[in-house]
Design an enzyme around this catalytic site. Structure first.
Site, PDB file in Angstrom:
ATOM      1  N   SER A  92     -23.860  30.121  -3.809  1.00  0.00           N
ATOM      2  CA  SER A  92     -24.039  29.066  -4.802  1.00  0.00           C
ATOM      3  C   SER A  92     -23.635  27.744  -4.172  1.00  0.00           C
ATOM      4  O   SER A  92     -22.642  27.681  -3.452  1.00  0.00           O
ATOM      5  CB  SER A  92     -23.157  29.352  -6.021  1.00  0.00           C
ATOM      6  OG  SER A  92     -23.362  28.386  -7.027  1.00  0.00           O
ATOM      7  N   HIS A  96     -23.419  16.624  -3.911  1.00  0.00           N
ATOM      8  CA  HIS A  96     -23.267  15.326  -4.579  1.00  0.00           C
ATOM      9  C   HIS A  96     -23.313  14.223  -3.518  1.00  0.00           C
ATOM     10  O   HIS A  96     -22.352  14.053  -2.761  1.00  0.00           O
ATOM     11  CB  HIS A  96     -21.929  15.251  -5.329  1.00  0.00           C
ATOM     12  CG  HIS A  96     -21.805  16.195  -6.472  1.00  0.00           C
ATOM     13  ND1 HIS A  96     -22.518  16.041  -7.650  1.00  0.00           N
ATOM     14  CD2 HIS A  96     -21.060  17.322  -6.628  1.00  0.00           C
ATOM     15  CE1 HIS A  96     -22.205  17.020  -8.479  1.00  0.00           C
ATOM     16  NE2 HIS A  96     -21.332  17.816  -7.883  1.00  0.00           N
ATOM     17  N   HIS A 106     -28.644  21.553  -6.785  1.00  0.00           N
ATOM     18  CA  HIS A 106     -27.904  22.804  -7.004  1.00  0.00           C
ATOM     19  C   HIS A 106     -28.829  23.962  -6.667  1.00  0.00           C
ATOM     20  O   HIS A 106     -30.030  23.914  -6.952  1.00  0.00           O
ATOM     21  CB  HIS A 106     -27.472  22.889  -8.476  1.00  0.00           C
ATOM     22  CG  HIS A 106     -27.142  24.281  -8.929  1.00  0.00           C
ATOM     23  ND1 HIS A 106     -27.999  25.032  -9.716  1.00  0.00           N
ATOM     24  CD2 HIS A 106     -26.066  25.074  -8.687  1.00  0.00           C
ATOM     25  CE1 HIS A 106     -27.451  26.211  -9.951  1.00  0.00           C
ATOM     26  NE2 HIS A 106     -26.279  26.262  -9.340  1.00  0.00           N
ATOM     27  N   ARG A 110     -28.392  35.389  -6.093  1.00  0.00           N
ATOM     28  CA  ARG A 110     -27.362  36.398  -6.342  1.00  0.00           C
ATOM     29  C   ARG A 110     -27.977  37.789  -6.526  1.00  0.00           C
ATOM     30  O   ARG A 110     -29.160  37.933  -6.853  1.00  0.00           O
ATOM     31  CB  ARG A 110     -26.542  36.015  -7.572  1.00  0.00           C
ATOM     32  CG  ARG A 110     -27.368  35.817  -8.816  1.00  0.00           C
ATOM     33  CD  ARG A 110     -26.572  35.171  -9.953  1.00  0.00           C
ATOM     34  NE  ARG A 110     -27.401  34.992 -11.146  1.00  0.00           N
ATOM     35  CZ  ARG A 110     -28.172  33.934 -11.356  1.00  0.00           C
ATOM     36  NH1 ARG A 110     -28.223  32.951 -10.469  1.00  0.00           N
ATOM     37  NH2 ARG A 110     -28.902  33.843 -12.452  1.00  0.00           N
TER      38      ARG A 110
END
Length: 299
Positions: A92, A96, A106, A110
């Protein structure tokens, strides 16, 4: 082919390495690694780049946790998981940037598997990527969504529209009645038609993130900006914080199940501001953002 958790783990570790190398190549700064262990089983590698040349903060986290039984909060919605041992693993990341003209991004991929003797394993993949601009550029949004569409095409014509819609619905702030950004892809519970197909799709999403994001970074990172644009960026980052703490299922699940707080909150921007009843000036680029992030077909 039956699910191979070891194969998935190796891909995820390599993906973390590759993405960190690619971000360092753009920025010049290095990631600092923090390896951690989970008492109940498993651990991870959290990597953070801070105050680089381009990125104010970039966090790329790998985690692999396992246990003999699922937490009650998980089995309440999925009774078939009761009495099974489990493994959950993923990468993950959130980036920024310093420059308000470079969007925040982002991504997440998974894998989950729960097993018990004498029964077929329960498993699925999830993930996606999404973009949160502060100033809207149509060519950037088109590139982002075109990259997403193109990586989906080998898996079926309907894949991109379905996962784009899911992304738009997921990254939505109900209390603000607005999107978090311009979306991208979001998928979960993927386990058909078979393991190999689903694993290949997850790999395509993981690898596709930097193809979608880095050209936008290169295009915008040298644009001049001032205190006005920076203040707006910090104000809009507030929406990011609101979404993650109020609506994001992954954040809430992690905090409620004793996850590693530092890694879970690594997605938070280092600086952010709120302003009571802020209204951008009519006709300004800041005012245009609210229209720009409304759901639409970009490609």
């Amino acid at each position: 082919m039956k699910p191979d958790a070891h194969q998935v783990k190796q891909f995820l570790l390599n993906l973390q390495d590759t993405i960190c190398q690619q971000l360092t190549a753009v920025d010049g700064a290095e990631f600092v690694e923090d390896s951690w262990q989970r008492e109940a089983g498993g651990g991870g590698r959290s990597r953070v780049l801070r105050n680089g040349g381009v990125f104010e903060q970039a966090g790329v986290n790998f985690s692999h946790v396992h246990g003999e039984a699922m937490p009650a909060s998980a089995t309440a919605h999925r009774p078939e998981l009761a009495g099974r041992s489990f493994e959950a693993m993923g990468v993950s990341l959130v980036v920024h940037p310093h420059n308000p003209y470079v969007p925040t991004s982002h991504a997440n991929v998974r894998f989950f598997i729960a097993e018990k003797p004498g029964a077929e394993p329960v498993w699925w993949f999830g993930g996606g990527f999404d973009l949160t601009p502060f100033y809207g550029f149509e060519e950037d949004a088109i590139h982002w969504h075109r990259t997403a569409r193109d990586l989906c095409l080998p898996f079926g014509e309907d894949v991109y529209p379905r996962y784009k819609k899911w992304c738009d619905e997921y990254f939505y702030l109900k209390h603000r009645n607005e999107q978090r950004g311009i979306g991208g892809l979001f998928f979960d519970d993927l386990n058909t038609p078979d393991f190999d197909h689903c694993f290949a799709f997850m790999q395509a999403v993981g690898k596709g993130y930097t193809d979608a994001y880095l050209p936008i970074v290169e295009r915008r990172k040298a644009m001049e900006y001032g205190e006005h644009e920076r203040n707006f960026q910090l104000y809009r980052r507030g929406r990011y914080v609101e979404f993650n703490l109020v609506w994001d299922r992954g954040t809430l699940f992690g905090l409620q199940t004793g996850g590693r707080t530092e890694s879970i909150l690594m997605s938070m921007p280092p600086l952010v501001r709120w302003e009571y009843d802020y209204q951008p000036e009519a006709g300004s680029p800041e005012a245009a953002l609210s229209e720009f992030i409304k759901v639409r077909d970009w490609v």
